[in-house]
Write a protein that holds these residues in place. Structure first.
Motif, PDB file in Angstrom:
ATOM      1  N   LEU A 315       0.816  -1.217   0.000  1.00  0.00           N
ATOM      2  CA  LEU A 315       0.000   0.000   0.000  1.00  0.00           C
ATOM      3  C   LEU A 315       0.845   1.261   0.000  1.00  0.00           C
ATOM      4  N   THR A 316       2.132   1.147   0.234  1.00  0.00           N
ATOM      5  CA  THR A 316       3.034   2.290   0.152  1.00  0.00           C
ATOM      6  C   THR A 316       3.745   2.367  -1.194  1.00  0.00           C
ATOM      7  N   GLY A 317       3.397   1.497  -2.146  1.00  0.00           N
ATOM      8  CA  GLY A 317       4.078   1.480  -3.439  1.00  0.00           C
ATOM      9  C   GLY A 317       3.101   1.383  -4.577  1.00  0.00           C
ATOM     10  N   ASP A 322       7.840  -3.611  -5.056  1.00  0.00           N
ATOM     11  CA  ASP A 322       8.294  -2.460  -4.272  1.00  0.00           C
ATOM     12  C   ASP A 322       8.478  -2.872  -2.817  1.00  0.00           C
ATOM     13  N   THR A 323       9.518  -2.355  -2.179  1.00  0.00           N
ATOM     14  CA  THR A 323       9.761  -2.665  -0.768  1.00  0.00           C
ATOM     15  C   THR A 323       8.746  -1.931   0.098  1.00  0.00           C
ATOM     16  N   PRO A 324       8.010  -2.612   0.954  1.00  0.00           N
ATOM     17  CA  PRO A 324       7.028  -1.939   1.810  1.00  0.00           C
ATOM     18  C   PRO A 324       7.693  -0.957   2.764  1.00  0.00           C
ATOM     19  N   ALA A 328       5.572   4.401   7.090  1.00  0.00           N
ATOM     20  CA  ALA A 328       4.836   5.479   6.422  1.00  0.00           C
ATOM     21  C   ALA A 328       3.482   5.698   7.092  1.00  0.00           C
ATOM     22  N   ARG A 329       3.135   6.976   7.263  1.00  0.00           N
ATOM     23  CA  ARG A 329       1.869   7.338   7.888  1.00  0.00           C
ATOM     24  C   ARG A 329       1.031   8.173   6.940  1.00  0.00           C
ATOM     25  N   GLY A 332      -5.023   8.553   8.403  1.00  0.00           N
ATOM     26  CA  GLY A 332      -5.686   7.666   9.344  1.00  0.00           C
ATOM     27  C   GLY A 332      -4.741   6.818  10.175  1.00  0.00           C
ATOM     28  N   GLY A 333      -3.450   7.111  10.154  1.00  0.00           N
ATOM     29  CA  GLY A 333      -2.476   6.303  10.882  1.00  0.00           C
ATOM     30  C   GLY A 333      -1.472   5.693   9.916  1.00  0.00           C
ATOM     31  N   TYR A 334      -1.010   4.499  10.235  1.00  0.00           N
ATOM     32  CA  TYR A 334      -0.060   3.829   9.348  1.00  0.00           C
ATOM     33  C   TYR A 334      -0.715   3.502   8.006  1.00  0.00           C
ATOM     34  N   VAL A 335       0.018   3.737   6.910  1.00  0.00           N
ATOM     35  CA  VAL A 335      -0.506   3.396   5.588  1.00  0.00           C
ATOM     36  C   VAL A 335      -0.691   1.884   5.475  1.00  0.00           C
TER      37      VAL A 335
END
Length: 431
Positions: A315-317, A322-324, A328-329, A332-335
């Motif tokens: 969800l960060t890429g 892609d390396t997670p 990352a925030r 709503g908090g952590y991605v």
């Protein structure tokens, strides 16, 4: 469903005795049959095994069904690092009361010789005996089919090394029954086993034929315990696209890969004695509440896995590999939710530990409630079962996916190294 649950800190670093009279004779017989020249000794056949003359190939197949995976003279048993085939049959056996070490020795020798035949696309004796009142030694349903990259991997459960067989001194150092893991709802009929067979092939009938015929050989030595028929591989090997589990998500994107990973996390070294080149196999039968999952909104499904459903990207890429970025925030908090499956299973959050996943999807029709009885036949290989235990303890306590899955079957087995020509799997046990 609770958002952003915090997991614990990452962890720190005829009578078979008449066939072989004693261990020396067993080794000699194993050598002879291992070369495939005395199928009659192993199967009771009166004529040599035969090779089919046609191959089941199709212009639309993406795999070479004529491919043969070598059985003999490999440091490691096939079916572990072998690129996962499309289909699998996994079966366990329990040794019968009154069975002794010599009985087990003969069975392993017979199995090895038979596997060597089967993986070449050959029968293990006659399909159609010349005498009409005789029984065929090969059941025949794979006759005329190609080898389809068949592999059969043989495992030894903890019970092999108890006081019954005089093999306690040869027990692999880390082989023990798995402890209870949070979330387990194990069924006795789907748990444990003294022996395991994992047959994988790109033709389901070839895999089924192999296990069926090997199971016929146990006669009075053992009896079948539990079995799972797998399809649609749920892990990728070299050069393979990442497959999907029955929840529709890619499974095994960050699997063990490369010599360094295998040497570090999968294979046992020279200090393992007779098990050098072997590994440990953990098997779990995991059912999924498919109908409930299918009605969950896509945003929640992706939060649970920590990946997008179509591309399989974290969800960060934006791309699958892609390396997670677990730090990352967003608003709503952590991605990537810290209790997502990807976050809890990641090497970064488990002291760098990896396990080799080699699972398959399965379906057993409908359960007693009229719902789909389906899920994942999870198979992993690791040189230390504690790696699986630690990882599964974290998942069992915190994984958001637990709302939709149940671990109902379980087993652990030592996987001996591959046998040289003229030998058989586990021969060093009886030296």
């Amino acid at each position: 469903m609770t958002q952003n649950r915090t997991p614990p800190p990452a962890a720190s670093g005829p009578s078979r005795r008449r066939l072989l009279a004693g261990g020396a004779a067993a080794a000699a017989a194993g050598a002879t049959v291992g070369a495939g020249v005395t199928a009659g000794l192993l199967t009771g056949a009166t004529q040599p095994a035969t090779t089919p003359t046609s191959a089941s190939t199709s212009a639309t197949d993406e795999v070479d069904l004529t491919r043969i995976v070598p059985f003999y003279d490999q440091t490691h048993q096939a079916g572990i690092r072998t690129p996962p085939q499309r289909h699998s049959v996994f079966m366990t056996f329990n040794l019968n009361a009154g069975t002794d070490a010599q009985d087990l020795q003969v069975l392993l020798a017979r199995w090895s010789a038979a596997i060597a035949q089967l993986t070449q696309g050959k029968t293990i004796g006659t399909v159609e005996p010349s005498r009409p009142d005789a029984v065929g030694t090969d059941t025949g349903e794979a006759y005329g089919l190609a080898p389809a990259s068949l592999t059969v991997t043989v495992g030894l459960g903890p019970g092999v090394f108890d006081d019954r067989y005089g093999l306690a001194a040869k027990r692999p150092a880390l082989l023990a029954d798995l402890p209870r893991i949070p979330g387990d709802v194990l069924q006795a009929g789907l748990t444990g086993g003294d022996l395991s067979l994992q047959a994988c092939a790109d033709d389901p009938q070839v895999a089924y034929h192999a296990v069926r015929n090997l199971a016929r050989m146990v006669t009075t030595t053992a009896h079948t315990h539990w079995v799972v028929l797998g399809f649609g591989r749920a892990s990728a090997g070299p050069g393979q696209e990442t497959p999907r589990n029955l929840m529709g998500f890619k499974d095994g994107t960050r699997n063990v890969a490369g010599d360094d990973d295998y040497d570090r996390f999968v294979w046992l070294g020279e200090d393992a004695g007779w098990m050098a080149g072997g590994t440990y196999q953990v098997v779990r039968k995991i059912t999924m509440t498919i109908e409930t999952w299918d009605f969950d909104r896509i945003s929640d499904q992706q939060r649970i896995f920590g990946r997008t459903k179509d591309e399989g990207a974290p969800l960060t890429g934006t791309a699958e590999f892609d390396t997670p970025d677990f730090a990352a925030r967003g608003d709503g908090g952590y991605v990537i939710d810290q209790a997502s499956h990807i976050a809890l299973a990641a090497p970064e959050n488990n002291a760098g530990v990896k396990i080799l996943r080699r699972g398959y999807n399965f379906t057993d029709g409908l359960n007693d409630q009229g719902l789909l009885d389906a899920g994942l036949l999870f198979i992993s290989y690791q040189n230390d079962p504690q790696h699986f235990i630690d990882l599964q303890n974290r998942l069992g306590r915190f994984d958001l996916l637990n709302e939709y899955i149940r671990h109902v079957g379980s087993g652990i087995f030592a996987i001996p190294p591959g046998p040289p020509t003229g030998s058989y799997i586990g021969q060093a046990l009886f030296a």
